[in-house]
Design an enzyme around this catalytic site. Sequence first.
Site, PDB file in Angstrom:
ATOM      1  N   ASP A 355       0.860  -1.173   0.000  1.00  0.00           N
ATOM      2  CA  ASP A 355       0.000   0.000   0.000  1.00  0.00           C
ATOM      3  C   ASP A 355       0.903   1.233   0.000  1.00  0.00           C
ATOM      4  O   ASP A 355       2.058   1.159   0.424  1.00  0.00           O
ATOM      5  CB  ASP A 355      -0.885  -0.033   1.251  1.00  0.00           C
ATOM      6  CG  ASP A 355      -1.931   1.056   1.243  1.00  0.00           C
ATOM      7  OD1 ASP A 355      -2.362   1.443   0.147  1.00  0.00           O
ATOM      8  OD2 ASP A 355      -2.325   1.517   2.326  1.00  0.00           O
ATOM      9  N   ASP A 611      -3.493  -1.274   5.710  1.00  0.00           N
ATOM     10  CA  ASP A 611      -3.861  -0.736   7.018  1.00  0.00           C
ATOM     11  C   ASP A 611      -5.357  -0.505   7.181  1.00  0.00           C
ATOM     12  O   ASP A 611      -5.815  -0.256   8.288  1.00  0.00           O
ATOM     13  CB  ASP A 611      -3.118   0.581   7.279  1.00  0.00           C
ATOM     14  CG  ASP A 611      -3.415   1.637   6.216  1.00  0.00           C
ATOM     15  OD1 ASP A 611      -4.157   1.328   5.264  1.00  0.00           O
ATOM     16  OD2 ASP A 611      -2.914   2.771   6.339  1.00  0.00           O
ATOM     17  N   ASP A 615      -8.245  -3.220   2.784  1.00  0.00           N
ATOM     18  CA  ASP A 615      -7.126  -4.134   2.531  1.00  0.00           C
ATOM     19  C   ASP A 615      -7.362  -5.529   3.091  1.00  0.00           C
ATOM     20  O   ASP A 615      -6.582  -6.442   2.800  1.00  0.00           O
ATOM     21  CB  ASP A 615      -5.835  -3.567   3.140  1.00  0.00           C
ATOM     22  CG  ASP A 615      -5.417  -2.251   2.503  1.00  0.00           C
ATOM     23  OD1 ASP A 615      -5.478  -2.164   1.260  1.00  0.00           O
ATOM     24  OD2 ASP A 615      -5.054  -1.322   3.231  1.00  0.00           O
TER      25      ASP A 615
END
Length: 895
Positions: A355, A611, A615
């Site tokens: 990410d 996070d 996700d």
Amino acid sequence: MSATEPTNEKVDKIVSDDEDEDIDQLVADLQSNPGAGDEEEEEENDSSFKAVPEELLQTDPRVGLTDDEVTKRRKRYGLNQMAEEQENLVLKFVMFFVGPIQFVMEAAAVLAAGLEDWVDFGVICALLLLNAFVGFIQEYQAGSIVDELKKTLANSALVVRNGQLVEIPANEVVPGDILQLEDGTVIPTDGRIVSEDCLLQVDQSAITGESLAVDKRSGDSCYSSSTVKTGEAFMIVTATGDSTFVGRAAALVNKASAGTGHFTEVLNGIGTTLLVFVIVTLLVVWVACFYRTVRIVPILRYTLAITIIGVPVGLPAVVTTTMAVGAAYLAKKQAIVQKLSAIESLAGVEILCSDKTGTLTKNKLSLHEPYTVEGVEPDDLMLTACLAASRKKKGLDAIDKAFLKSLINYPRAKAALPKYKVIEFQPFDPVSKKVTAIVESPEGERIICVKGAPLFVLKTVEDDHPIPEDVHENYQNTVAEFASRGFRSLGVARKRGEGHWEILGIMPCMDPPRDDTAATVNEARRLGLRVKMLTGDAVGIAKETCRQLGLGTNIYDADRLGLSGGGDMAGSEIADFVENADGFAEGFPTNKYNAVEILQSRGYLVAMTGDGVNDAPSLKKADTGIAVEGATDAARSAADIVFLAPGLSAIIDALKTSRQIFHRMYSYVVYRIALSLHLELFLGLWIAILNRSLDINLIVFIAIFADVATLAIAYDNAPYDPKPVKWNLPRLWGMSIVLGIILAIGTWITLTTMLLPKGGIIQNFGGLDGILFLQISLTENWLIFVTRAQGPFWSSIPSWQLSGAVLIVDIIATCFTLFGWWSQNWTDIVTVVRTWIWSFGVFCVMGGAYYLMSTSEAFDNFCNGRKPQQHTDKRSLEDFLVSMQRVSTQHEKST
């Protein structure tokens, strides 16, 4: 309140009742504490898809649905909640007793009970229960993931029913309902805005992971669990429950949770192969025994002996202990391992899908070098921008925080700012796209300061007076340049007294990379790791971040994956596309999940960092899911490893440690398979040829000693490999077989020479079982010193824990032989010394053979063989699977 006249009590509120904070103190606080005020920027911690036909989405916003229509739609689509699947925990626990190694252990326990050998029965049952409890505890936590996803959903909703605006529980909303959205509304479903001439700012961080709000106008889609920051509008519900984005994310988590883990597959494969060897050995023994008309009880004892030594009953326990010790070590480095097998997976990871926000970047906006119109000083632009900023620490938005913190680089602006008095402040207006402040200068001059979207600020000035063509062109070119580089630009302008508006310039800002990320990316490459970015942010921002970090800039819109019924690429082309891309932007949970799944289908071990709630599916799907610092509860629950330290560097440290742990496990597995093959070969031949066997109790002790001595392998000194490591099973088996044969030959020579008149180990007295027990124990225990080394066994010094454990077990085994425990009689010290010397000779032969095998490319090629080329068949299969997925998606949309 009318359904078509939403309340405006909170709209256009210009000045809060709270007093403004001292601007000097506010700036000082922000600069001295980089994290000050950031807590409000953080995200909230926390089946089947049913498409709704368009004819059911034609509800009149002024009337809404009637009670009869609501009842019909609820019967068809159900409540607006995610389906709950109750897991049978008893069955889940029982499944840990299923598997090749477990079956052999259970068969051995039954045999031991039948022979009334209660010591062996107790040891085997204890090992079975230990393995089951460890596995159950490690996997029990996964059930909380969907519960954490549910926490992001709204509890109530304002809907238009029967021409009236009413508040109802969120789970009673149905497709076609008209919802009223206003400041602070947590959207309970997916939907489409139907109000004309409206503009909402919506926080979609729960879906995309990006904290900056996005604009929504008439016809735009909104998603469940998003929060309305500013604005009011009506929305028609297009999906509820499991059909929403959050619902489908939960379904993806459940889908990813299904199936057998990579490490479990490896252990099952090893266990199955050893089980085949056991069966073959037993068949040989049974045939020989029946040929000699041996009675059934001795046959059962032989069967129990071969069953116990044929499969490494302690393998799961030792491997689990090794990973548990590694997990404790990682915890000291602020990496919490939630699933032990993730350590093994992380060691072999070849691709890290990362990410962007918070992992590669700081998750805090920072300002870059501004563009100023000719004649304007950067300090003047900065002063004007900071005057058009809130002075309340509580509720300060990310952009204002970035400007106030950056005043340290503009000393003249910082010194002048407190001298201005704010007369009126208007927060960001989503319609005009500007923040406006009316201030009074130290000289008493009234100044209007604005900052906002560059083109809207430009239009404000143009409406007042014409702008020179060169200034206009440079301004627009700069806006375009900043946009192409992924910057979020803010135009700044002011109006002094009764004068004209002045365009001052543009301030670019973006979430900058972490200070250590670029170096960490280079270190990742050195370790054979490819880093791909998967982000919900814009393509331009993703490309600029990659450019600054030295990552590849082949970043594409995630929609180009074409896995939802669109796109024209074949399955194999999509796989090539994902494999060669450096990342994907503007992605939703399904895009990230699909990217991970495609890479796994190509044979890669994939790690995923994240996070947010968005996700969770891809974290669960990845071979190693990594929740980064500040992750939501849903992300932490879905992850295999949770990091408490920020950035990518902590992940690289964990990667090195995991490769060290893998080296220890690999060494132990080679060692333990060789031991099983050694005893199967020796005992099988001894029983078949001479109708003799070791005492069953001594066999159990051999198995226990082998595992007890090597429990300390978890603390051994081990190097980390410079490249990803995997289970090279053909080579592993080849090395184990050769070592097992050498061990068996050494023991057979001991057996056949110990009773010779001259030159034998035993002269006139001594126990046959005792000498064999000692020779087997010594050579097997010392084998771990051979398999643990990457070079010759003397090239790497073992840890004191491993050396001490092996020495203690060797002393105990020697005492067994000296004093005749569980053997015919005692043995003299001279015979014991000779046995030690002979065993050391066998150890040296094993060391030489292992070194030659580990350094021989020819041996590796021989073990692996020449694999046939199957790329064409694989690509055809990929094309077929993606075609079927698209057909399925189109069918769902049409039903």
